[in-house]
Design a protein around this motif. Structure first.
Motif, PDB file in Angstrom:
ATOM      1  N   ALA A 354       0.835  -1.205   0.000  1.00 49.94           N
ATOM      2  CA  ALA A 354       0.000   0.000   0.000  1.00 49.94           C
ATOM      3  C   ALA A 354       0.865   1.248   0.000  1.00 49.94           C
ATOM      4  CB  ALA A 354      -0.930  -0.007   1.208  1.00 49.94           C
ATOM      5  N   ALA A 355       1.922   1.251   0.806  1.00 48.37           N
ATOM      6  CA  ALA A 355       2.808   2.405   0.887  1.00 48.37           C
ATOM      7  C   ALA A 355       3.436   2.690  -0.464  1.00 48.37           C
ATOM      8  CB  ALA A 355       3.891   2.153   1.940  1.00 48.37           C
ATOM      9  N   GLN A 356       3.772   1.631  -1.205  1.00 48.18           N
ATOM     10  CA  GLN A 356       4.404   1.809  -2.502  1.00 48.18           C
ATOM     11  C   GLN A 356       3.413   2.213  -3.578  1.00 48.18           C
ATOM     12  OE1 GLN A 356       6.033  -2.091  -2.828  1.00 48.18           O
ATOM     13  NE2 GLN A 356       7.815  -1.653  -1.559  1.00 48.18           N
ATOM     14  N   ARG A 357       2.224   1.655  -3.522  1.00 45.36           N
ATOM     15  CA  ARG A 357       1.289   1.848  -4.634  1.00 45.36           C
ATOM     16  C   ARG A 357       0.311   2.998  -4.414  1.00 45.36           C
ATOM     17  NH1 ARG A 357      -2.267  -2.957  -7.482  1.00 45.36           N
ATOM     18  NH2 ARG A 357      -3.099  -1.707  -9.191  1.00 45.36           N
ATOM     19  N   PHE A 358      -0.199   3.126  -3.202  1.00 46.05           N
ATOM     20  CA  PHE A 358      -1.221   4.142  -2.942  1.00 46.05           C
ATOM     21  C   PHE A 358      -0.752   5.232  -1.992  1.00 46.05           C
ATOM     22  CE2 PHE A 358      -3.640   0.235  -3.931  1.00 46.05           C
ATOM     23  CZ  PHE A 358      -4.330   0.689  -5.040  1.00 46.05           C
ATOM     24  N   GLY A 359       0.468   5.135  -1.530  1.00 48.29           N
ATOM     25  CA  GLY A 359       0.965   6.143  -0.599  1.00 48.29           C
ATOM     26  C   GLY A 359       0.428   5.981   0.800  1.00 48.29           C
ATOM     27  N   ILE A 360      -0.203   4.844   1.093  1.00 51.72           N
ATOM     28  CA  ILE A 360      -0.716   4.592   2.443  1.00 51.72           C
ATOM     29  C   ILE A 360       0.417   4.013   3.280  1.00 51.72           C
ATOM     30  CG2 ILE A 360      -2.359   3.301   3.838  1.00 51.72           C
ATOM     31  CD1 ILE A 360      -4.281   3.358   1.498  1.00 51.72           C
ATOM     32  N   ARG A 361       0.720   4.659   4.376  1.00 50.92           N
ATOM     33  CA  ARG A 361       1.800   4.217   5.239  1.00 50.92           C
ATOM     34  C   ARG A 361       1.426   4.510   6.690  1.00 50.92           C
ATOM     35  NH1 ARG A 361       4.888   8.535   6.897  1.00 50.92           N
ATOM     36  NH2 ARG A 361       6.556   7.135   7.486  1.00 50.92           N
ATOM     37  N   SER A 362       2.297   4.132   7.598  1.00 46.22           N
ATOM     38  CA  SER A 362       2.023   4.361   9.014  1.00 46.22           C
ATOM     39  C   SER A 362       3.295   4.789   9.719  1.00 46.22           C
ATOM     40  CB  SER A 362       1.453   3.097   9.660  1.00 46.22           C
ATOM     41  OG  SER A 362       2.352   2.017   9.522  1.00 46.22           O
ATOM     42  N   PHE A 363       3.121   5.491  10.820  1.00 46.84           N
ATOM     43  CA  PHE A 363       4.238   5.825  11.693  1.00 46.84           C
ATOM     44  C   PHE A 363       3.730   5.880  13.129  1.00 46.84           C
ATOM     45  CE2 PHE A 363       2.514  10.065  10.932  1.00 46.84           C
ATOM     46  CZ  PHE A 363       2.667  10.712  12.158  1.00 46.84           C
ATOM     47  N   VAL A 364       4.653   5.811  14.066  1.00 47.93           N
ATOM     48  CA  VAL A 364       4.303   5.825  15.485  1.00 47.93           C
ATOM     49  C   VAL A 364       4.848   7.093  16.121  1.00 47.93           C
ATOM     50  CG1 VAL A 364       4.398   4.577  17.670  1.00 47.93           C
ATOM     51  CG2 VAL A 364       4.475   3.302  15.517  1.00 47.93           C
TER      52      VAL A 364
END
Length: 530
Positions: A354-364
């Motif tokens: 998702a992070a690579q394809r749609f820019g969906i990522r997460s952080f803490v």
């Protein structure tokens, strides 16, 4: 004489119309094993049972199979199991166990079909609490797998709405004022399997971009779950209901789920950082392998299987020796509440794609000093809830300069430390246009040592891993998931609501008269919050 083995329980959740009954019938018609069912439907006339009674008045040739024709079924006639019906729910399980004993033939599995508005987290907690209290039923059955069905065609509508469940009766009768999106997110996060049903109703079906984005969003919301796309609830039965299914969430509480989400976010961040910095052309780090697969392999399957390598620091047959008499809400009575998840083998997971394809990522977001309540309200809470969400609404415009950075956040959740409450942990929960901060119980640092899990359980080491000198396990630890998030801006705004150095000194002086009880093995040095 050996004690009977425990019968595994699978719990089906999802809004009315998502396909729970369709899945149950598909299972019963095709399973080679003996399955029992508990139907938990708050429809006004309990339609499944009514159909059964009608079918028995027909000839066999005219009959249409219902769940009760296909398996031994107990009906919860009084409605939703997650509210106040634990006695009836457990009595239903006891009926099924007694029936199996009478016949001398145990069931391979019991399936509990929840109502559309049932809260799976609440029901899971009932099982955990009953196990901790030594309820005899839990020697015969165990909550084994949580399965949630999502109507793929209505996910965006349900996620984006401000409406409460009470105003959406089509999702399930008996709804209250809880926001639709809040329950939708709980159902997805409290699941070992998330089944994206009705994908044939999406614009391009299985091959379309809408499904790939939905899969990415759901996998980001619950990185511990296996996500399967399906039509008419037809799924690989052995994969979802078999004796060797991979599951984790059924055995966790909210604290364990949070640990899993934090570990997954950190693992994804480490992968991104490695790819960005590594210059080795032949590096075999798992992050590269996943990156290469994403860009070199365009063959997609309908199922994402997450291989979970659990490092259990405790024995499964042990629980808190204080049982139901412990007064601390944050005290974990589940023998699985301190699960530690080894996520090193999780690089091939949907949220990385998702992070690579749609820019969906997460952080803490992690800090070790409290928020100033008034500044938090003034500088952060005015962002929420946002009027629309860029992470799930592709038509939304990018956040304008000076606009809320939360606009790009799909979901944020985690533990909070507020300066006005020294012993109380708070939980931050934001999804779509819903936001709340709620008390989650006492910090472990404030709980007397003799009320902690014993050393043999292994949970003690998990708890102590969150401790830091001078503050115990008090912390800000909030997971942010979203599309094109400005991490620096979000962190800067949150940092502006933290206590200053001078305020930290005043905070420490204020609470100095109420020191935390000593805890063996905890960092002993008392120092200023950092």
């Amino acid at each position: 004489m050996a004690a009977p083995s425990k019968t595994p329980v699978t719990m089906l959740s999802g809004f009315l119309g998502a396909g729970k009954t369709t899945l149950l019938r598909y299972l019963l018609e095709n399973s080679k094993e003996k399955v029992a069912c508990i139907v938990n439907d708050v429809a006004s006339i309990n339609i499944d049972a009514k159909l059964v009674r009608n079918d028995r008045n027909r000839t066999r040739s005219e009959q249409v199979n219902t769940t009760t024709d296909l398996a031994d079924t107990i009906e919860l006639a009084n409605g939703c199991a997650c509210c106040n019906l634990q006695d009836e729910l457990f009595a239903s399980f006891e009926q099924i166990v007694a029936l199996a004993d009478k016949r001398g033939e145990p069931y391979a599995r019991i399936v509990l079909e929840n109502s559309g508005v049932a809260e799976p987290q609440n029901i899971r907690d009932q099982f955990n609490e009953a196990a901790a209290a030594g309820h005899p039923l839990l020697k015969r059955v165990e909550l084994d797998t949580l399965v949630t069905l999502v109507d793929s065609s209505s996910f965006i509508k349900d996620y984006s709405t401000k409406l409460p469940l009470a105003s959406r009766p089509e999702l399930g009768d008996g709804g209250n004022m809880r926001p639709v999106v809040d329950l939708l997110v709980e159902q997805i996060e409290c699941a070992d399997f998330v089944l994206l049903n009705k994908v044939d109703l999406l614009p391009a079906g299985l091959e379309g971009e809408d499904l790939q984005q939905l899969r990415a969003v759901v996998s980001s919301l619950n990185p511990l779950a296996t996500v399967i796309a399906c039509e008419q609830a037809k799924v690989p039965l052995e994969r979802v209901f078999g004796s060797n299914v991979q599951k984790a969430v059924a055995h966790l509480n909210i604290e364990g789920q949070h640990r899993g989400a934090v570990a997954a976010a950190k693992a994804a961040q480490e992968s991104e950082q490695h790819i960005a910095s590594c210059q080795d052309q032949v590096c075999q780090h798992a992050a590269h392998l996943q990156h290469n697969q994403q860009h070199g392999d365009h063959h997609h399957t309908n199922e994402h299987s997450h291989q979970h390598d659990h490092s259990h620091g405790h024995k499964h047959d042990e629980s808190c020796n204080h049982g139901q008499n412990c007064s601390h809400k944050h005290h974990d009575h589940s023998p699985h509440g301190g699960h530690q998840h080894n996520l090193e083998n999780h690089h091939e997971r949907a949220e990385t794609r998702a992070a690579q394809r749609f820019g969906i990522r997460s952080f803490v977001y992690t800090r070790r000093r409290p928020f100033h309540l008034k500044r938090l309200q003034d500088m952060v809470l005015r962002w929420l809830p946002v009027s629309h969400n860029k992470a799930v609404d592709a038509a939304s415009a990018a956040a304008a300069e000076g606009d809320s950075p939360i606009k790009t956040v799909l979901r944020s959740k985690g533990f909070m430390w507020l300066s006005n409450k020294h012993t109380t942990a708070f939980y931050w929960s934001h999804a779509g246009q819903h936001f709340e901060i709620r008390e989650e119980g006492d910090w472990w640092a404030a709980v007397p040592d003799d009320e902690w899990p014993d050393q043999a359980s292994g949970q003690r080491d998990v708890i102590l891993s969150d401790f830091a000198p001078g503050v115990g396990d008090r912390r800000q630890e909030i997971v942010f998931i979203g599309a094109a998030m400005d991490e620096d801006k979000i962190c800067a705004q949150l940092d502006s609501a933290l206590l200053t150095d001078e305020e930290v000194v005043a905070y420490s002086n204020k609470w100095a008269s109420l020191p935390d009880p000593p805890h063996a093995g905890a960092p002993g040095a008392q120092q200023q919050q950092q």
